[in-house]
Design a protein around this motif. Structure first.
Motif, PDB file in Angstrom:
ATOM      1  N   TYR A  92      12.714 -17.765  21.328  1.00  0.00           N
ATOM      2  CA  TYR A  92      12.604 -16.318  21.490  1.00  0.00           C
ATOM      3  C   TYR A  92      13.939 -15.609  21.277  1.00  0.00           C
ATOM      4  CZ  TYR A  92       8.266 -17.800  23.701  1.00  0.00           C
ATOM      5  OH  TYR A  92       7.058 -18.378  23.952  1.00  0.00           O
ATOM      6  N   TRP A  93      14.886 -16.258  20.653  1.00  0.00           N
ATOM      7  CA  TRP A  93      16.243 -15.737  20.533  1.00  0.00           C
ATOM      8  C   TRP A  93      16.312 -14.348  19.904  1.00  0.00           C
ATOM      9  CZ3 TRP A  93      18.928 -14.781  15.924  1.00  0.00           C
ATOM     10  CH2 TRP A  93      18.315 -15.231  14.763  1.00  0.00           C
ATOM     11  N   GLN A  94      15.407 -14.040  18.999  1.00  0.00           N
ATOM     12  CA  GLN A  94      15.459 -12.732  18.330  1.00  0.00           C
ATOM     13  C   GLN A  94      15.016 -11.586  19.235  1.00  0.00           C
ATOM     14  OE1 GLN A  94      13.188 -13.851  14.791  1.00  0.00           O
ATOM     15  NE2 GLN A  94      15.036 -13.512  13.580  1.00  0.00           N
ATOM     16  N   GLN A  95      14.316 -11.892  20.324  1.00  0.00           N
ATOM     17  CA  GLN A  95      13.873 -10.858  21.257  1.00  0.00           C
ATOM     18  C   GLN A  95      14.851 -10.648  22.415  1.00  0.00           C
ATOM     19  OE1 GLN A  95      11.291 -13.392  20.462  1.00  0.00           O
ATOM     20  NE2 GLN A  95      10.814 -12.078  18.729  1.00  0.00           N
ATOM     21  N   LEU A  96      15.922 -11.425  22.468  1.00  0.00           N
ATOM     22  CA  LEU A  96      16.892 -11.299  23.555  1.00  0.00           C
ATOM     23  C   LEU A  96      17.477  -9.889  23.583  1.00  0.00           C
ATOM     24  CD1 LEU A  96      18.505 -12.791  25.787  1.00  0.00           C
ATOM     25  CD2 LEU A  96      20.244 -13.243  24.043  1.00  0.00           C
ATOM     26  N   LYS A  97      17.464  -9.289  24.761  1.00  0.00           N
ATOM     27  CA  LYS A  97      17.999  -7.934  24.927  1.00  0.00           C
ATOM     28  C   LYS A  97      19.312  -8.023  25.706  1.00  0.00           C
ATOM     29  CE  LYS A  97      13.497  -5.758  24.850  1.00  0.00           C
ATOM     30  NZ  LYS A  97      12.537  -6.844  24.877  1.00  0.00           N
ATOM     31  N   LEU A  98      20.273  -7.244  25.283  1.00  0.00           N
ATOM     32  CA  LEU A  98      21.598  -7.274  25.889  1.00  0.00           C
ATOM     33  C   LEU A  98      21.815  -6.051  26.771  1.00  0.00           C
ATOM     34  CD1 LEU A  98      24.551  -8.622  25.718  1.00  0.00           C
ATOM     35  CD2 LEU A  98      25.014  -6.702  24.209  1.00  0.00           C
ATOM     36  N   LEU A  99      22.309  -6.292  27.966  1.00  0.00           N
ATOM     37  CA  LEU A  99      22.762  -5.209  28.841  1.00  0.00           C
ATOM     38  C   LEU A  99      24.285  -5.297  28.862  1.00  0.00           C
ATOM     39  CD1 LEU A  99      20.195  -5.585  31.773  1.00  0.00           C
ATOM     40  CD2 LEU A  99      20.143  -3.983  29.862  1.00  0.00           C
ATOM     41  N   ASP A 100      24.916  -4.306  28.292  1.00  0.00           N
ATOM     42  CA  ASP A 100      26.371  -4.300  28.151  1.00  0.00           C
ATOM     43  C   ASP A 100      27.005  -3.682  29.395  1.00  0.00           C
ATOM     44  OD1 ASP A 100      29.005  -4.152  27.384  1.00  0.00           O
ATOM     45  OD2 ASP A 100      28.625  -3.042  25.532  1.00  0.00           O
ATOM     46  N   CYS A 101      27.609  -4.510  30.205  1.00  0.00           N
ATOM     47  CA  CYS A 101      28.244  -4.054  31.446  1.00  0.00           C
ATOM     48  C   CYS A 101      29.736  -4.366  31.437  1.00  0.00           C
ATOM     49  CB  CYS A 101      27.557  -4.708  32.644  1.00  0.00           C
ATOM     50  SG  CYS A 101      25.841  -4.220  32.823  1.00  0.00           S
ATOM     51  N   ARG A 102      30.336  -4.321  30.267  1.00  0.00           N
ATOM     52  CA  ARG A 102      31.756  -4.632  30.165  1.00  0.00           C
ATOM     53  C   ARG A 102      32.621  -3.607  30.871  1.00  0.00           C
ATOM     54  NH1 ARG A 102      32.194  -5.494  23.807  1.00  0.00           N
ATOM     55  NH2 ARG A 102      30.606  -3.869  23.887  1.00  0.00           N
ATOM     56  N   ASP A 103      32.073  -2.455  31.161  1.00  0.00           N
ATOM     57  CA  ASP A 103      32.848  -1.417  31.846  1.00  0.00           C
ATOM     58  C   ASP A 103      32.780  -1.533  33.370  1.00  0.00           C
ATOM     59  OD1 ASP A 103      30.131  -0.796  31.838  1.00  0.00           O
ATOM     60  OD2 ASP A 103      30.497   1.346  31.994  1.00  0.00           O
ATOM     61  N   VAL A 104      31.960  -2.442  33.883  1.00  0.00           N
ATOM     62  CA  VAL A 104      31.816  -2.613  35.326  1.00  0.00           C
ATOM     63  C   VAL A 104      33.062  -3.318  35.871  1.00  0.00           C
ATOM     64  CG1 VAL A 104      30.476  -3.768  37.130  1.00  0.00           C
ATOM     65  CG2 VAL A 104      29.306  -2.671  35.217  1.00  0.00           C
ATOM     66  N   ASP A 105      33.648  -2.731  36.920  1.00  0.00           N
ATOM     67  CA  ASP A 105      34.879  -3.326  37.453  1.00  0.00           C
ATOM     68  C   ASP A 105      34.924  -3.376  38.983  1.00  0.00           C
ATOM     69  OD1 ASP A 105      35.162  -0.642  37.924  1.00  0.00           O
ATOM     70  OD2 ASP A 105      37.046  -0.421  36.834  1.00  0.00           O
TER      71      ASP A 105
END
Length: 99
Positions: free
Chosen positions: A57-70
């Protein structure tokens, strides 16, 4: 793919993006992945994980970008958001959260 993405906000053709990356590395010693680069990298990493049964199911993987969380509270909130989104439709969807 370039034609398809050309209308997307922030999209740069490969040559322009490579110039941008090289400049950032020259100036700071590193560069920051775009959301699309990060999402693609996460999907390919999951696809190439030999022991994962669900990698099909790799093509359906959804990313939540939380690189700004500190903060701890921000990380906790992001984890709750991840769990809420993953099961929101009644069946689990594939999400990855990147901090």
């Amino acid at each position: 793919r370039s034609e398809e993405m050309s209308g997307t906000k922030g999209f740069l053709p490969k040559k322009e993006r490579m110039v941008q990356v090289r400049e950032a590395i020259h100036e700071t010693g590193s560069y920051v992945h775009t959301f699309d680069e990060l999402e693609h990298g996460a999907r390919v990493a999951w696809r190439n994980a030999p022991k994962c049964a669900n990698r099909k199911y790799w093509q359906q993987l959804k990313l939540l970008d939380c690189r700004d969380v500190d903060t701890n509270e921000g990380m906790y909130g992001s984890c709750i958001k991840h769990l809420t989104k993953a099961v929101a439709c009644g069946s689990a969807e594939a999400y990855v959260t990147v901090f």
